[in-house]
Write a protein that holds these residues in place. Sequence first.
Motif, PDB file in Angstrom:
ATOM      1  N   ILE A 239       3.650  -0.136 -11.063  1.00 39.40           N
ATOM      2  CA  ILE A 239       3.765  -0.403  -9.634  1.00 39.40           C
ATOM      3  C   ILE A 239       5.142   0.057  -9.198  1.00 39.40           C
ATOM      4  CG2 ILE A 239       3.825  -2.203  -7.871  1.00 39.40           C
ATOM      5  CD1 ILE A 239       1.860  -3.807  -9.551  1.00 39.40           C
TER       6      ILE A 239
ATOM      7  N   GLN B  70       0.148   2.190  -8.775  1.00 39.35           N
ATOM      8  CA  GLN B  70       0.272   1.836  -7.363  1.00 39.35           C
ATOM      9  C   GLN B  70       1.639   2.258  -6.835  1.00 39.35           C
ATOM     10  OE1 GLN B  70      -2.382   0.626  -5.825  1.00 39.35           O
ATOM     11  NE2 GLN B  70      -3.510   0.480  -7.748  1.00 39.35           N
TER      12      GLN B  70
ATOM     13  N   ILE C 101       4.295   1.757  -3.464  1.00 38.08           N
ATOM     14  CA  ILE C 101       4.647   1.068  -2.222  1.00 38.08           C
ATOM     15  C   ILE C 101       5.783   1.834  -1.580  1.00 38.08           C
ATOM     16  CG2 ILE C 101       5.465  -1.076  -1.159  1.00 38.08           C
ATOM     17  CD1 ILE C 101       3.939  -1.067  -4.641  1.00 38.08           C
TER      18      ILE C 101
ATOM     19  N   CYS D 273      -1.489   4.393  -0.784  1.00 39.52           N
ATOM     20  CA  CYS D 273      -0.176   3.750  -0.777  1.00 39.52           C
ATOM     21  C   CYS D 273      -0.184   2.447   0.016  1.00 39.52           C
ATOM     22  CB  CYS D 273       0.878   4.669  -0.173  1.00 39.52           C
ATOM     23  SG  CYS D 273       1.179   6.194  -1.084  1.00 39.52           S
ATOM     24  N   TYR D 274       0.741   1.558  -0.360  1.00 38.30           N
ATOM     25  CA  TYR D 274       1.084   0.376   0.426  1.00 38.30           C
ATOM     26  C   TYR D 274       2.398   0.651   1.154  1.00 38.30           C
ATOM     27  CZ  TYR D 274      -2.385  -2.585  -1.974  1.00 38.30           C
ATOM     28  OH  TYR D 274      -3.548  -3.135  -2.455  1.00 38.30           O
TER      29      TYR D 274
ATOM     30  N   SER E 185       5.956  -1.513   2.515  1.00 41.11           N
ATOM     31  CA  SER E 185       6.699  -2.774   2.615  1.00 41.11           C
ATOM     32  C   SER E 185       7.609  -2.723   3.846  1.00 41.11           C
ATOM     33  CB  SER E 185       7.480  -3.076   1.336  1.00 41.11           C
ATOM     34  OG  SER E 185       8.319  -2.019   0.947  1.00 41.11           O
TER      35      SER E 185
ATOM     36  N   ARG F 149      -2.789  -2.889   3.764  1.00 41.88           N
ATOM     37  CA  ARG F 149      -1.797  -2.198   2.932  1.00 41.88           C
ATOM     38  C   ARG F 149      -0.372  -2.676   3.231  1.00 41.88           C
ATOM     39  NH1 ARG F 149      -4.138   2.667   1.387  1.00 41.88           N
ATOM     40  NH2 ARG F 149      -6.291   2.195   0.777  1.00 41.88           N
TER      41      ARG F 149
ATOM     42  N   ASN G  60      -2.862  -9.140   0.159  1.00 45.29           N
ATOM     43  CA  ASN G  60      -2.510  -7.759  -0.195  1.00 45.29           C
ATOM     44  C   ASN G  60      -1.708  -7.715  -1.492  1.00 45.29           C
ATOM     45  OD1 ASN G  60      -3.734  -6.975   2.178  1.00 45.29           O
ATOM     46  ND2 ASN G  60      -1.819  -6.622   3.287  1.00 45.29           N
TER      47      ASN G  60
ATOM     48  N   ASN H  13      -4.014  -8.344  -4.415  1.00 45.51           N
ATOM     49  CA  ASN H  13      -4.809  -7.147  -4.675  1.00 45.51           C
ATOM     50  C   ASN H  13      -3.972  -6.088  -5.385  1.00 45.51           C
ATOM     51  OD1 ASN H  13      -7.093  -8.202  -3.499  1.00 45.51           O
ATOM     52  ND2 ASN H  13      -6.697  -7.276  -1.490  1.00 45.51           N
ATOM     53  N   LEU H  14      -2.744  -5.918  -4.958  1.00 44.34           N
ATOM     54  CA  LEU H  14      -1.864  -4.916  -5.555  1.00 44.34           C
ATOM     55  C   LEU H  14      -1.628  -5.190  -7.035  1.00 44.34           C
ATOM     56  CD1 LEU H  14       0.334  -2.586  -5.176  1.00 44.34           C
ATOM     57  CD2 LEU H  14       1.953  -4.461  -4.916  1.00 44.34           C
TER      58      LEU H  14
ATOM     59  N   LEU I 175      -4.971  -4.812  -9.217  1.00 41.02           N
ATOM     60  CA  LEU I 175      -5.788  -3.603  -9.126  1.00 41.02           C
ATOM     61  C   LEU I 175      -5.876  -2.860 -10.444  1.00 41.02           C
ATOM     62  CD1 LEU I 175      -5.088  -2.005  -5.648  1.00 41.02           C
ATOM     63  CD2 LEU I 175      -7.304  -2.579  -6.607  1.00 41.02           C
TER      64      LEU I 175
END
Length: 259
Positions: free
Chosen positions: A129, A155, A157, A176-177, A179, A201, A248, A251-252, A255
């Motif tokens: 991540i 993942q 972010i 993508c997420y 922040s 997201r 979220n 989930n991140l 995943l």
Amino acid sequence: MSNAQKKVSPLWVDFHCHLDLYPDHKEIIAECDRARVATLAVTTTPKAWQRNCELAEHSPFVRIGLGLHPQLVAEREQEVVLLERYLPATRYVGEIGLDAGPRFYRSFEAQERVFSHILYACTEQGNKILSIHSIRAAAKVLSHLEKSRLLENGQAILHWFTGTISEARRAAELGCYFSINEEMFRSVKHRKLITSLPLNRLLTETDGPFILNNAVSIRPTDVNRTVRGIAELHGLDNEVAASLILSNFRNLVTLSGKK
């Protein structure tokens, strides 16, 4: 982490904070635990990672990111070797990325070498991540993510994302997420950008201690203000926005495997 600790759920999320840059590093970790703030403590150099891990070893809410900040690459490019050595021992990577701002553009070629190297190493190991810096370089960051195929088994972010709405759409399509921090609400342009981001997201961050409120560095426990800002922009109740961010986050981290 003990079974008792695992059962305690976070109430808030600060997915990008420099805990080791506060003068009261140990106390701020304890503060995150008391307030139940799931905090990603990013580092700016690989040399800082081990000490950060030692201090947060017993924290149920603080995780340490293994980083090599793009603004430091000009002096520390060789430390990518150290980062790769530590990489198997952590799931969280950051702060990494690209910075094409005028102060750091001279090192951009080296930044791309380092960023690409880290992405391929993370893709090879899988289940990572990443918290990614992308100042004036969103399109380049996204191209590197596509080329490395990082998002097939990891993942990403985009921390404090300030790219265009079309770049945000491209990032979301890649998986993508984003922040978000309270400083972003001060800009009309960035408020508009935040309203364009998909709700599923969004994560919150402080980027402390760099962001100030009334001339004082904000702390992970101040992240509730960002939740309220997201609620306002998206027309949600504060409680709904807080629940959404937590969902979220869950989930991140689930995943691609275990926490």
